[in-house]
Motif scaffolding. Structure first.
Motif, PDB file in Angstrom:
ATOM      1  N   ARG A   2       0.863  -1.286   0.213  1.00 52.58           N
ATOM      2  CA  ARG A   2       0.019   0.153   0.027  1.00 52.58           C
ATOM      3  C   ARG A   2       0.839   1.203  -0.015  1.00 52.58           C
ATOM      4  O   ARG A   2       1.494   1.575   1.140  1.00 52.58           O
ATOM      5  CB  ARG A   2      -0.932   0.010   1.422  1.00 52.58           C
ATOM      6  CG  ARG A   2      -2.038   1.113   1.308  1.00 52.58           C
ATOM      7  CD  ARG A   2      -2.822   0.784   2.529  1.00 52.58           C
ATOM      8  NE  ARG A   2      -3.651  -0.058   2.352  1.00 52.58           N
ATOM      9  CZ  ARG A   2      -4.468  -0.919   3.352  1.00 52.58           C
ATOM     10  NH1 ARG A   2      -3.744  -0.518   4.487  1.00 52.58           N
ATOM     11  NH2 ARG A   2      -5.084  -1.822   3.027  1.00 52.58           N
ATOM     12  N   HIS A  33       0.646  -2.973  -6.950  1.00 51.23           N
ATOM     13  CA  HIS A  33       0.693  -2.310  -5.656  1.00 51.23           C
ATOM     14  C   HIS A  33      -0.761  -1.317  -5.719  1.00 51.23           C
ATOM     15  O   HIS A  33      -1.255  -0.891  -6.805  1.00 51.23           O
ATOM     16  CB  HIS A  33       1.909  -1.245  -5.374  1.00 51.23           C
ATOM     17  CG  HIS A  33       2.953  -2.290  -5.651  1.00 51.23           C
ATOM     18  ND1 HIS A  33       3.546  -2.978  -4.686  1.00 51.23           N
ATOM     19  CD2 HIS A  33       4.149  -2.388  -6.676  1.00 51.23           C
ATOM     20  CE1 HIS A  33       4.753  -3.636  -4.834  1.00 51.23           C
ATOM     21  NE2 HIS A  33       5.190  -2.849  -6.152  1.00 51.23           N
ATOM     22  N   GLU A  34      -1.026  -1.400  -4.592  1.00 52.13           N
ATOM     23  CA  GLU A  34      -2.248  -0.474  -4.122  1.00 52.13           C
ATOM     24  C   GLU A  34      -1.876   1.109  -3.852  1.00 52.13           C
ATOM     25  O   GLU A  34      -0.802   1.217  -3.056  1.00 52.13           O
ATOM     26  CB  GLU A  34      -3.178  -0.700  -2.977  1.00 52.13           C
ATOM     27  CG  GLU A  34      -4.237   0.087  -2.649  1.00 52.13           C
ATOM     28  CD  GLU A  34      -4.963  -0.601  -1.379  1.00 52.13           C
ATOM     29  OE1 GLU A  34      -6.188   0.117  -1.289  1.00 52.13           O
ATOM     30  OE2 GLU A  34      -4.684  -1.686  -1.287  1.00 52.13           O
ATOM     31  N   ILE A  70      -0.251   2.454   5.884  1.00 50.05           N
ATOM     32  CA  ILE A  70       0.462   2.578   4.701  1.00 50.05           C
ATOM     33  C   ILE A  70       2.005   2.149   4.711  1.00 50.05           C
ATOM     34  O   ILE A  70       2.857   2.524   5.443  1.00 50.05           O
ATOM     35  CB  ILE A  70       0.599   4.226   4.337  1.00 50.05           C
ATOM     36  CG1 ILE A  70      -0.881   4.606   4.217  1.00 50.05           C
ATOM     37  CG2 ILE A  70       1.239   4.392   3.165  1.00 50.05           C
ATOM     38  CD1 ILE A  70      -1.008   5.949   3.967  1.00 50.05           C
TER      39      ILE A  70
END
Length: 345
Positions: A2, A33-34, A70
């Motif tokens: 993330r 990936h986010e 994150i």
């Protein structure tokens, strides 16, 4: 992972930075990936607004906002690298240039001097804290070393739609696509047109704050039959103009990176740039892939006339530039690997 990607946004002013930002986000997402793109609104003035934005960014703890963890933060533009994250990569597109290489103390007001002191202090606090410090080009890395005493690794990235550029027969014109702004120096090319001995035409594409001044300059020198301002063009039109150009001019003052150089190389066209143009000089080899001349109209005109006089050699230089681009290994795979520390030996 993330990933939080941070940059700024100047409403209705678009250019290479937008391609860069969107390109990074797209490349990270394509690799699974986010990605959340956080763009903070930026105003160049008044100075108090810049100071307020710096203060605001320093309050942003982005490790786990609202309880959402994150994994990685990547910041691209000032002042977003002031946010807090334990795994923070900073890829500097450029600093706040008005307080660095474009700053003139003799012309600065007390308010501007105070702001620039604050900007230098801000960068000196936050840039050294990055887990990894990267620069958009060698020129940007040189500025970081010169002004801040910091070592940054240059990381090149490809232009938008790099795979779409093509090279066709030249139609005898020099092409210059860019925003019409003073630092881009389209006026240098217009002035050079006065001294051309060959029948080369000049095509200047783009829009910006200097449009009316450039149009008046063309009229003043009686160059309407020689120099054309196209205004805004589409991506397809840009590709077509590149494909049939004889050569491409890109002679801004101290450019950070400059997509125009790379786009010309992808299109197999030699580039004419200037000794003080910064980023383009990292790619253009004089008399091999283009011309590097002093930023003087007469010298620029001589280079253009030389390109016209030996069209076969000019085409060879364009092909050499295309080969040099391929050899440089500029691609999003390498960018993502470097940003995420995944490079292999």
């Amino acid at each position: 992972m993330r990933i939080l990607l941070s940059a700024t946004l100047v409403p209705f002013i678009h250019g290479g930075a937008d391609y860069h930002i969107q390109g990074v986000a797209k490349a990270l997402r394509e690799r699974g990936h986010e990605v959340e793109l956080m763009r903070l609104p930026f105003r160049f003035g008044p100075e108090a607004d810049i100071r307020e934005l710096m203060r605001h960014v320093e309050t942003l703890d982005m490790a786990a906002p609202n309880g959402i963890e994150i994994d990685r933060a990547i910041s691209l533009q000032f002042p977003t690298w002031g946010l807090h994250h334990p795994d923070h990569t900073v890829w500097v597109m450029h600093q706040h240039r008005a307080c660095y290489e474009l700053y003139d103390d003799a012309l600065a007001t007390p308010v501007q001097r105070e702001l620039c002191g604050a900007v230098h202090a801000f960068d000196s606090r936050h840039l050294p804290q990055a887990r990894r410090l990267l620069a958009n080009s060698r020129r940007v890395a040189e500025r970081l070393r010169h002004y801040n005493g910091l070592k940054a690794e240059p990381l090149y990235h490809p232009p938008y739609a790099a795979e779409r550029f093509r090279c066709y027969d030249d139609w005898g014109y020099v092409f210059y696509p860019s925003r019409l702004e003073s630092l881009k120096r389209q006026d240098l090319l217009i002035e050079a047109a006065r001294y051309l001995k060959s029948p080369v035409r000049i095509i200047i594409a783009g829009e910006g704050g200097q449009y009316q001044r450039y149009r008046a300059l063309i009229e003043h020198h009686g160059l309407r039959d020689r120099v054309r301002l196209t205004g805004r063009i589409s991506e397809d039109e840009k590709l077509a103009w590149y494909a049939n150009a004889m050569a491409v001019f890109f002679g801004p003052f101290d450019e950070d990176y400059g997509y125009v150089t790379l786009e010309a190389m992808l299109a197999g066209k030699p580039v004419i740039t200037c000794t003080d143009s910064g980023g383009p000089c990292e790619f253009v080899q004089h008399d091999e892939t283009g011309w590097v001349v002093e930023p003087q109209p007469h010298q620029l005109a001589e280079a253009i006339d030389s390109a016209w006089a030996n069209r076969h050699r000019t085409a060879e230089m364009g092909r050499a530039g295309q080969a040099a681009y391929q050899k440089a290994d500029i691609g999003w795979e390498r960018v993502v690997a470097t940003l995420l520390g995944e490079e292999t030996a």
